[in-house]
Write an enzyme that holds these catalytic residues in place. Structure first.
Site, PDB file in Angstrom:
ATOM      1  N   GLU A 135       0.857  -1.185  -0.135  1.00 39.13           N
ATOM      2  CA  GLU A 135      -0.005  -0.121   0.090  1.00 39.13           C
ATOM      3  C   GLU A 135       0.898   1.131   0.179  1.00 39.13           C
ATOM      4  O   GLU A 135       1.813   1.438   0.737  1.00 39.13           O
ATOM      5  CB  GLU A 135      -0.754   0.166   1.227  1.00 39.13           C
ATOM      6  CG  GLU A 135      -1.652   1.000   1.193  1.00 39.13           C
ATOM      7  CD  GLU A 135      -2.663   1.303   2.512  1.00 39.13           C
ATOM      8  OE1 GLU A 135      -2.850   0.194   3.370  1.00 39.13           O
ATOM      9  OE2 GLU A 135      -3.639   2.317   2.496  1.00 39.13           O
ATOM     10  N   LYS A 175       4.323   0.455  10.216  1.00 36.06           N
ATOM     11  CA  LYS A 175       4.249   1.542   9.407  1.00 36.06           C
ATOM     12  C   LYS A 175       3.598   2.868  10.036  1.00 36.06           C
ATOM     13  O   LYS A 175       4.021   3.979   9.925  1.00 36.06           O
ATOM     14  CB  LYS A 175       3.306   1.118   7.958  1.00 36.06           C
ATOM     15  CG  LYS A 175       4.059   1.423   6.817  1.00 36.06           C
ATOM     16  CD  LYS A 175       2.990   1.483   5.267  1.00 36.06           C
ATOM     17  CE  LYS A 175       3.351   0.120   4.711  1.00 36.06           C
ATOM     18  NZ  LYS A 175       2.241   0.054   3.718  1.00 36.06           N
ATOM     19  N   ARG A 177       5.543 -13.448   9.347  1.00 39.56           N
ATOM     20  CA  ARG A 177       5.980 -12.024   9.004  1.00 39.56           C
ATOM     21  C   ARG A 177       7.354 -12.185   9.770  1.00 39.56           C
ATOM     22  O   ARG A 177       7.801 -12.737  10.515  1.00 39.56           O
ATOM     23  CB  ARG A 177       5.137 -10.764   9.630  1.00 39.56           C
ATOM     24  CG  ARG A 177       5.144 -10.740  10.843  1.00 39.56           C
ATOM     25  CD  ARG A 177       3.876  -9.742  11.333  1.00 39.56           C
ATOM     26  NE  ARG A 177       4.054  -8.534  11.064  1.00 39.56           N
ATOM     27  CZ  ARG A 177       3.568  -7.753  10.128  1.00 39.56           C
ATOM     28  NH1 ARG A 177       2.437  -8.147   9.251  1.00 39.56           N
ATOM     29  NH2 ARG A 177       3.687  -6.689   9.687  1.00 39.56           N
TER      30      ARG A 177
HETATM   31  P1  ATP Z   1      -0.132  -1.658   6.838  1.00 29.32           P
HETATM   32  O1  ATP Z   1      -1.128  -2.684   5.927  1.00 29.32           O
HETATM   33  O2  ATP Z   1      -0.260  -1.855   8.094  1.00 29.32           O
HETATM   34  O3  ATP Z   1      -0.030  -0.233   6.155  1.00 29.32           O
HETATM   35  P2  ATP Z   1       2.073  -3.217   5.871  1.00 29.32           P
HETATM   36  O4  ATP Z   1       3.247  -3.451   6.613  1.00 29.32           O
HETATM   37  O5  ATP Z   1       1.166  -4.610   5.944  1.00 29.32           O
HETATM   38  O6  ATP Z   1       1.272  -2.212   6.695  1.00 29.32           O
HETATM   39  P3  ATP Z   1       1.764  -3.327   3.387  1.00 29.32           P
HETATM   40  O7  ATP Z   1       2.001  -2.380   2.255  1.00 29.32           O
HETATM   41  O8  ATP Z   1       0.314  -3.619   3.182  1.00 29.32           O
HETATM   42  O9  ATP Z   1       2.205  -2.770   4.546  1.00 29.32           O
HETATM   43  O10 ATP Z   1       2.655  -4.707   2.855  1.00 29.32           O
HETATM   44  C1  ATP Z   1       2.924  -5.143   1.814  1.00 29.32           C
HETATM   45  C2  ATP Z   1       3.152  -6.589   1.645  1.00 29.32           C
HETATM   46  O11 ATP Z   1       4.334  -6.741   2.697  1.00 29.32           O
HETATM   47  C3  ATP Z   1       2.036  -7.505   2.531  1.00 29.32           C
HETATM   48  O12 ATP Z   1       1.863  -8.480   1.740  1.00 29.32           O
HETATM   49  C4  ATP Z   1       2.502  -7.859   3.785  1.00 29.32           C
HETATM   50  O13 ATP Z   1       2.131  -9.012   4.195  1.00 29.32           O
HETATM   51  C5  ATP Z   1       4.076  -7.763   3.534  1.00 29.32           C
HETATM   52  N1  ATP Z   1       4.624  -7.440   4.917  1.00 29.32           N
HETATM   53  C6  ATP Z   1       4.577  -6.347   5.513  1.00 29.32           C
HETATM   54  N2  ATP Z   1       5.283  -6.465   6.618  1.00 29.32           N
HETATM   55  C7  ATP Z   1       5.900  -7.700   6.827  1.00 29.32           C
HETATM   56  C8  ATP Z   1       7.013  -8.330   7.444  1.00 29.32           C
HETATM   57  N3  ATP Z   1       7.260  -7.754   8.911  1.00 29.32           N
HETATM   58  N4  ATP Z   1       7.404  -9.485   7.271  1.00 29.32           N
HETATM   59  C9  ATP Z   1       6.968  -9.759   6.305  1.00 29.32           C
HETATM   60  N5  ATP Z   1       6.048  -9.499   5.184  1.00 29.32           N
HETATM   61  C10 ATP Z   1       5.445  -8.297   5.524  1.00 29.32           C
END
Ligand code: ATP
Ligand code: MG
Length: 561
Positions: A39, A275, A265
């Site tokens: 995102e 984030k 994760r």
């Molecule tokens: P948010 O959704 O709270 O804004 P997010 O860290 O999930 O934050 P996204 O942009 O939705 O951000 O993440 C993109 C991809 O990265 C998603 O598929 C998510 O599952 C993966 N991702 C995010 N954080 C991690 C992590 N700590 N370890 C592994 N994969 C991650």
């Protein structure tokens, strides 16, 4: 708990790769397609790197492809700056999406058509309850939810209301479109989830066209299906959303049937990877920006001088499993050091200079000495370093009253200057406060290159730079943003007294070959650590960021365990 897999010769396939292999073997798919779906509401961090390397990695290993998809369904928080930064970071990590760059918003028309399809099938309705009421009606993990009084609206009325929501006739938040599934489901995600919200805000890509926006749950799987994703890989928090993901795929005329798989994760010890919190650090100016070298962002790591290969190596060692764990931050440092130890060229730089005058070296004379660029790699070649009567050595490499085991400089002691000569300290000069400001030494001209013809040995070798030739520089020594066990996880993490841990050294002296160093070329200042030039530094007065110190705390941790 440890989330690290020791690397062995035959690395066992993780469950995702096993699944892919089986799907290719059985003929379920001829070719696999994955996607990385950020995102654009912040910069990527080291956790995202795990997901990036997994998605692009399996596509590469199995001859498939991986899309870069911006999950841009919430215009309130999204920005072009983030879109650009994400592309730069993914590319820098060495992943290539080719032409396959997509935006969820490209599918807004299709997604809306799916919404009408559900309404027409009696599987979605417009609800007039507000957010709070919806939450109240939803029930809890132990209690079933209640049906909304609007749940049984006629199809025609729902369709009319949905179209008017779309036309912008209603206030933000006054109505939502919900799927009609089961308010008593054991899985809360199936209790009539929200599909569309009214938000009369412009979108960076679709402008003013839309007054309603799809939720993550409604957009994600359908976008996967539209793009022909075969394996939709996400983190474990989406496991409970999978039944909903499947429900949409079953109940909509989608062009393909993707499957969602969830993996653990990355959680890093003492490191914030949320984030929301990283955004707070930036907006409240606790750091200089998303690329502050202390940030766990990809751009922060890059600015600190961490090569992409080290990040890839680190994430490739992480288990792709169903169990959440915490990886020690020292493990990341270990991978960085490992890579740089092999690949970084050696240079000499003095962080806290102490002047040394070599009294028997002719005034006005200078000479060039051969210095090896990498002790373990002859191919890295050599360079010339200038030597003259006045040099700088590290303040810590001198002690006025040294203990026996201190094999560096002290009154009357002889040491080797790396690549140069043996010198002996003959005099110590102090200022009025008793502070040592200069050393007087003599050198042995017979020891050029660092060996004595008479076979005499010295225990210590120290680094140095020629005073006349050295380039003055500033050096930033970074410590982790959070170095207590809480690691910035408590609510008042912004008040953490350890925040802001950077030691800014001025008046450092580095060898002249560092004049045209670049941010990509992280070097080892011998005996000191790994450093790279900060992208903001002046030509004539560079600033270097310490990428990582030499000391390997991970090795110690490992020894103990
Ligand atoms: P948010 O959704 O709270 O804004 P997010 O860290 O999930 O934050 P996204 O942009 O939705 O951000 O993440 C993109 C991809 O990265 C998603 O598929 C998510 O599952 C993966 N991702 C995010 N954080 C991690 C992590 N700590 N370890 C592994 N994969 C991650
Ligand atoms: Mg997310």
């Amino acid at each position: 708990m440890n989330d690290i897999e020791e690397q062995s010769e035959e690395k066992q396939l993780d469950f995702i790769r096993e699944q892919i292999q089986a799907d290719l073997k059985s003929g379920k798919h001829d070719k696999i397609v994955t996607r990385f779906p950020p995102e654009p509401n912040g910069y990527l961090h080291i956790g995202h790197a795990k997901s990036i390397c997994l998605n692009f990695g399996v596509a590469d290993e199995f001859g498939g492809e991986c899309h870069l998809r911006f999950d841009d369904t919430n215009p309130a928080k999204e920005d072009q700056e983030f879109v650009d930064a994400i592309q730069r970071d993914v590319e820098w990590l060495g992943c290539d999406w080719g032409e396959k760059i997509y935006y969820a918003s490209d599918n807004f028309d299709q997604l809306y058509a799916y919404a009408e399809h559900l309404v027409e099938a009696g599987k979605a309705y417009v609800d007039d309850l507000n957010t709070e009421q919806i939450r109240e009606y939803r029930g809890t993990l132990t209690e079933p939810g209640k049906n909304s009084p609007y749940r049984d609206r006629a199809i025609e009325e729902n369709l009319d209301l949905l179209r008017r929501m779309k036309a912008g006739e209603f206030e933000d938040g006054s109505r939502v479109l919900r799927a009609k599934i089961d308010m008593a489901s054991g899985n809360i995600n199936l209790r009539d989830p929200v599909l569309y919200r009214i938000l009369r805000a412009p979108h960076p890509r679709t402008g003013d066209s839309w007054k309603i926006y799809p939720t993550y749950d409604f957009a994600h799987g359908q976008t996967d299906a539209i793009e022909g994703i075969t394996h939709s890989l996400c983190t474990l928090e989406f496991e409970d959303h999978r039944p909903l993901y499947d429900w949409f795929i079953e109940n909509l005329p989608v062009p393909s049937k993707p499957k969602q798989y969830e993996f653990s994760r990355l959680n890093l010890g003492n490191t914030v990877l949320s984030k929301r919190r990283l955004t707070q650090l930036v907006t409240e100016a606790k750091v200089s920006g998303w690329d502050d070298p202390r940030m766990p962002t990809v751009s922060g790591l890059r600015r600190r001088g961490v090569p992409p290969e080290a990040i890839r190596d680190f994430v490739s060692r992480l288990a792709i499993s169903k169990t959440e764990g915490v990886v020690e931050a020292a493990m990341l440092d270990h991978c960085i050091r490992d890579y740089l130890n092999e690949h970084a060229v050696r240079r000499m730089g003095v962080l806290r200079p102490l002047k040394v005058v070599i009294e028997n070296y002719p005034e006005g004379k200078s000479e060039e000495l051969i210095a090896v660029n990498h002790p373990g790699n002859e191919e890295a070649g050599t360079r010339m370093v200038p030597f003259s009567r006045e040099i700088y050595v590290e303040r810590d490499d001198f002690m006025e009253d040294p203990p026996k085991k201190f094999f560096r400089l002290g009154p009357g002691r002889e040491v080797r200057l790396r690549f140069a000569y043996f010198i002996t300290c003959t005099d110590v000069i102090k200022d009025e406060d008793g502070e040592v400001v200069e050393l007087r030494c003599t050198y042995d001209p017979e020891t050029r290159g660092g060996n004595a013809p008479d076979g005499r040995k010295v225990r210590g070798t120290i680094h140095w730079v020629s005073a006349d030739h050295a380039i003055p520089a500033d050096i930033n020594l970074y410590e982790p943003l959070f170095d207590d066990p809480d690691g910035g996880h408590s609510e008042n993490f912004l008040e953490n007294p350890n925040l802001g841990s950077v030691e800014h050294l001025t008046g450092c002296m580095v060898e002249p070959s560092m004049a045209n160093s670049t941010i990509e070329a992280t070097v080892q200042f011998e005996r000191t650590g790994y450093f790279s030039r900060d992208e903001d530094s002046d030509e004539g007065h560079p600033v270097f960021n310490r990428t990582v110190a030499l000391r390997d705390s991970w090795a110690k941790v490992r020894k103990k365990s």
